[in-house]
Design a protein around this motif. Structure first.
Motif, mmCIF file in Angstrom:
data_model
loop_
_atom_site.group_PDB
_atom_site.id
_atom_site.type_symbol
_atom_site.label_atom_id
_atom_site.label_comp_id
_atom_site.label_asym_id
_atom_site.label_seq_id
_atom_site.Cartn_x
_atom_site.Cartn_y
_atom_site.Cartn_z
ATOM 1 N N GLU A 85 22.144 59.080 -67.449
ATOM 2 C CA GLU A 85 21.965 60.155 -66.460
ATOM 3 C C GLU A 85 23.114 60.233 -65.454
ATOM 4 O OE1 GLU A 85 19.978 56.524 -64.589
ATOM 5 O OE2 GLU A 85 20.353 57.357 -66.586
ATOM 6 N N ARG A 86 24.036 59.254 -65.505
ATOM 7 C CA ARG A 86 25.154 59.237 -64.563
ATOM 8 C C ARG A 86 26.503 59.486 -65.261
ATOM 9 N NH1 ARG A 86 24.173 56.516 -59.690
ATOM 10 N NH2 ARG A 86 22.033 56.954 -59.045
ATOM 11 N N LEU A 87 26.485 59.979 -66.484
ATOM 12 C CA LEU A 87 27.738 60.233 -67.196
ATOM 13 C C LEU A 87 28.338 61.568 -66.777
ATOM 14 C CD1 LEU A 87 26.853 59.051 -70.825
ATOM 15 C CD2 LEU A 87 27.828 57.729 -68.929
ATOM 16 N N HIS A 88 29.656 61.631 -66.804
ATOM 17 C CA HIS A 88 30.393 62.856 -66.501
ATOM 18 C C HIS A 88 31.251 63.199 -67.715
ATOM 19 C CE1 HIS A 88 29.590 62.197 -62.096
ATOM 20 N NE2 HIS A 88 29.542 60.942 -62.528
ATOM 21 N N PHE A 89 31.403 64.507 -67.985
ATOM 22 C CA PHE A 89 32.200 64.929 -69.132
ATOM 23 C C PHE A 89 33.266 65.927 -68.680
ATOM 24 C CE2 PHE A 89 28.043 63.728 -70.781
ATOM 25 C CZ PHE A 89 28.407 62.813 -71.764
ATOM 26 N N PHE A 90 34.479 65.711 -69.168
ATOM 27 C CA PHE A 90 35.599 66.570 -68.809
ATOM 28 C C PHE A 90 36.297 67.041 -70.091
ATOM 29 C CE2 PHE A 90 34.958 63.344 -65.559
ATOM 30 C CZ PHE A 90 34.831 64.096 -64.415
ATOM 31 N N ASP A 91 36.759 68.289 -70.060
ATOM 32 C CA ASP A 91 37.521 68.807 -71.186
ATOM 33 C C ASP A 91 38.863 68.090 -71.246
ATOM 34 O OD1 ASP A 91 37.801 71.163 -73.234
ATOM 35 O OD2 ASP A 91 39.673 71.132 -72.090
ATOM 36 N N THR A 92 39.200 67.538 -72.396
ATOM 37 C CA THR A 92 40.428 66.741 -72.503
ATOM 38 C C THR A 92 41.672 67.578 -72.267
ATOM 39 O OG1 THR A 92 39.401 65.150 -73.994
ATOM 40 C CG2 THR A 92 41.794 65.288 -74.056
ATOM 41 N N ASP A 93 41.685 68.813 -72.744
ATOM 42 C CA ASP A 93 42.891 69.644 -72.614
ATOM 43 C C ASP A 93 43.130 70.099 -71.179
ATOM 44 O OD1 ASP A 93 43.481 69.438 -75.327
ATOM 45 O OD2 ASP A 93 42.270 71.194 -75.838
ATOM 46 N N SER A 94 42.091 70.634 -70.531
ATOM 47 C CA SER A 94 42.257 71.176 -69.171
ATOM 48 C C SER A 94 42.015 70.131 -68.090
ATOM 49 C CB SER A 94 41.304 72.352 -68.956
ATOM 50 O OG SER A 94 39.947 71.896 -68.941
ATOM 51 N N GLY A 95 41.239 69.098 -68.398
ATOM 52 C CA GLY A 95 40.856 68.108 -67.397
ATOM 53 C C GLY A 95 39.693 68.545 -66.540
ATOM 54 N N ASN A 96 39.206 69.773 -66.729
ATOM 55 C CA ASN A 96 38.132 70.295 -65.881
ATOM 56 C C ASN A 96 36.768 69.777 -66.306
ATOM 57 O OD1 ASN A 96 39.926 71.812 -64.341
ATOM 58 N ND2 ASN A 96 39.790 73.574 -65.709
ATOM 59 N N ARG A 97 35.873 69.740 -65.356
ATOM 60 C CA ARG A 97 34.518 69.243 -65.597
ATOM 61 C C ARG A 97 33.766 70.154 -66.566
ATOM 62 N NH1 ARG A 97 31.324 65.859 -62.749
ATOM 63 N NH2 ARG A 97 29.100 66.004 -63.156
ATOM 64 N N ARG A 98 33.043 69.535 -67.477
ATOM 65 C CA ARG A 98 32.149 70.251 -68.358
ATOM 66 C C ARG A 98 30.756 70.268 -67.739
ATOM 67 N NH1 ARG A 98 32.176 69.069 -74.758
ATOM 68 N NH2 ARG A 98 34.213 69.968 -75.300
ATOM 69 N N GLU A 99 30.126 71.420 -67.748
ATOM 70 C CA GLU A 99 28.741 71.499 -67.288
ATOM 71 C C GLU A 99 27.835 71.312 -68.494
ATOM 72 O OE1 GLU A 99 28.051 71.440 -64.242
ATOM 73 O OE2 GLU A 99 30.066 71.866 -63.485
ATOM 74 N N THR A 100 27.070 70.235 -68.502
ATOM 75 C CA THR A 100 26.233 69.936 -69.665
ATOM 76 C C THR A 100 24.852 70.546 -69.533
ATOM 77 O OG1 THR A 100 25.537 67.877 -68.611
ATOM 78 C CG2 THR A 100 27.434 67.780 -70.106
#
Length: 348
Positions: free
Chosen positions: A333-348
């Motif tokens: 529940e505390r994981l964060h995901f970011f797009d590798t190409d842009s570096g921007n946060r992914r909203e899951t």
């Protein structure tokens, strides 16, 4: 007291872009911290607000009035510098009261206000001392008292605690925060130290490469970093960033495979050290202990995973020997995901 508004503020030094289209509103009485690495544009922003630099474009409004062409001395603000900038031949009292002398305030009034300002920073018993007779922390208190003695509508502080040792910085942070709240004066504070930013700010503006990366309260930025730059900049130690790919709900990386709740593609997974536990059974990451550092109330275990390190903050009694194989379990529940190409946060 004053609001500050920066509209599309730009600053170029020749072909070098120091600040690019900055838009920012600062509330009356707010303690705002400009945070970022060297060369990101934070000190340039403060110097533009102070009137020490002329903008290449955009507008600066203080208290609702445009001040682009108003000289620094007429903007009714006070600055506190990294190097204290005290006059060595003057006493503490004379240093504090000097801005009032320049403003032609009568001597009796100067002395009264200087003593009041000194009392606010607990220096009223040292008014006859000279700077050479003071410690670094005492000199910084004198610089603060000199700034508040005029009761300006805006404080500008440029890394004022960076010359102090670690223990004194902790004490001065608490004193500075208390003083600012007591005075309720709008404050812009520049630092590269994320601990200072997190502990002092009502709101943080994170700059990099001359643009804003994220702004928000310390809690907001810590909980939901906007990109991998912010994620890797905020936190002590900072967030772990693990590169991999998601396919069919499974995240594959150099330390193993785990189920996640984000879309397929190249992904950088972020997890803070305090959200990782040592695992003696089912593990999300496998590696070898690189180092184990007892910090007193906890132990920081650095685990080698492929060619990178993953830091886990665990119990004080959970230290491990170097090169010991170890498994790590992540709090889903505390994981964060970011797009590798842009570096921007992914909203899951």
């Amino acid at each position: 007291m004053a609001t500050v508004e920066l509209k599309n503020l730009r600053k170029n030094f020749g072909s070098f872009v120091a600040l690019e289209g900055l838009n920012l509103s600062i509330e009356d009485g707010e303690f705002l911290v400009l945070l970022g690495p060297s060369g990101c544009g934070k000190s340039t922003t403060m110097r533009l607000v102070a009137g020490l630099e002329d903008p290449s474009g955009g507008d600066i409004l203080i208290g609702g009035s445009r001040v682009n062409e108003i000289p620094a001395r007429d903007r009714d603000l006070a600055m506190v510098f990294q190097n204290y900038a005290l006059y060595p031949h003057m006493t503490v009292g004379e240093n504090i009261s000097y801005p009032l002398k320049i403003a032609r305030v009568p001597k009796t009034e100067r002395l009264r206000r200087a003593k009041d300002a000194a009392a606010k920073v607990e220096m009223d018993h040292l008014l006859t001392r000279r700077p050479a007779e003071l410690s670094g922390g005492q000199r910084q208190r004198v610089a603060l008292a000199r700034a508040i003695v005029r009761t300006p509508r805006l404080f500008l502080m440029d890394e004022p605690l960076s010359n102090l040792d670690a223990k004194l910085r902790t004490v001065m942070r608490a004193e500075l925060k208390h003083l600012q709240k007591e005075l309720s004066t709008t404050t812009i504070y520049v630092t590269h130290d994320q601990v200072e930013a997190m502990t002092l700010a009502d709101r943080i503006v994170i700059l990099n490469n001359a643009v804003i990366q994220q702004m928000g309260t310390p809690a907001e930025i810590y909980a939901r970093p906007a990109n991998t730059f912010v994620a890797g900049f905020i936190g002590s130690p900072p967030m772990n960033l693990i590169s991999g790919a998601v396919s069919g709900g499974m995240f594959t990386h150099k330390g193993g495979t785990m189920q996640v709740g984000t879309a397929d593609g190249a992904v950088t997974l972020g997890v803070r050290p305090e959200d990782i536990a040592l695992s003696h059974g089912d593990a999300d990451i496998m590696g070898k202990v690189y180092s184990s550092e007892l910090l007193g109330d906890c132990t920081l275990v650095n685990v080698r995973v492929g060619d990178s390190l993953v830091a886990a903050k665990v119990g004080a009694d959970e230290g491990m020997e170097m090169d010991t194989p170890v498994g790590l379990k992540l709090r889903q529940e505390r994981l964060h995901f970011f797009d590798t190409d842009s570096g921007n946060r992914r909203e899951t």
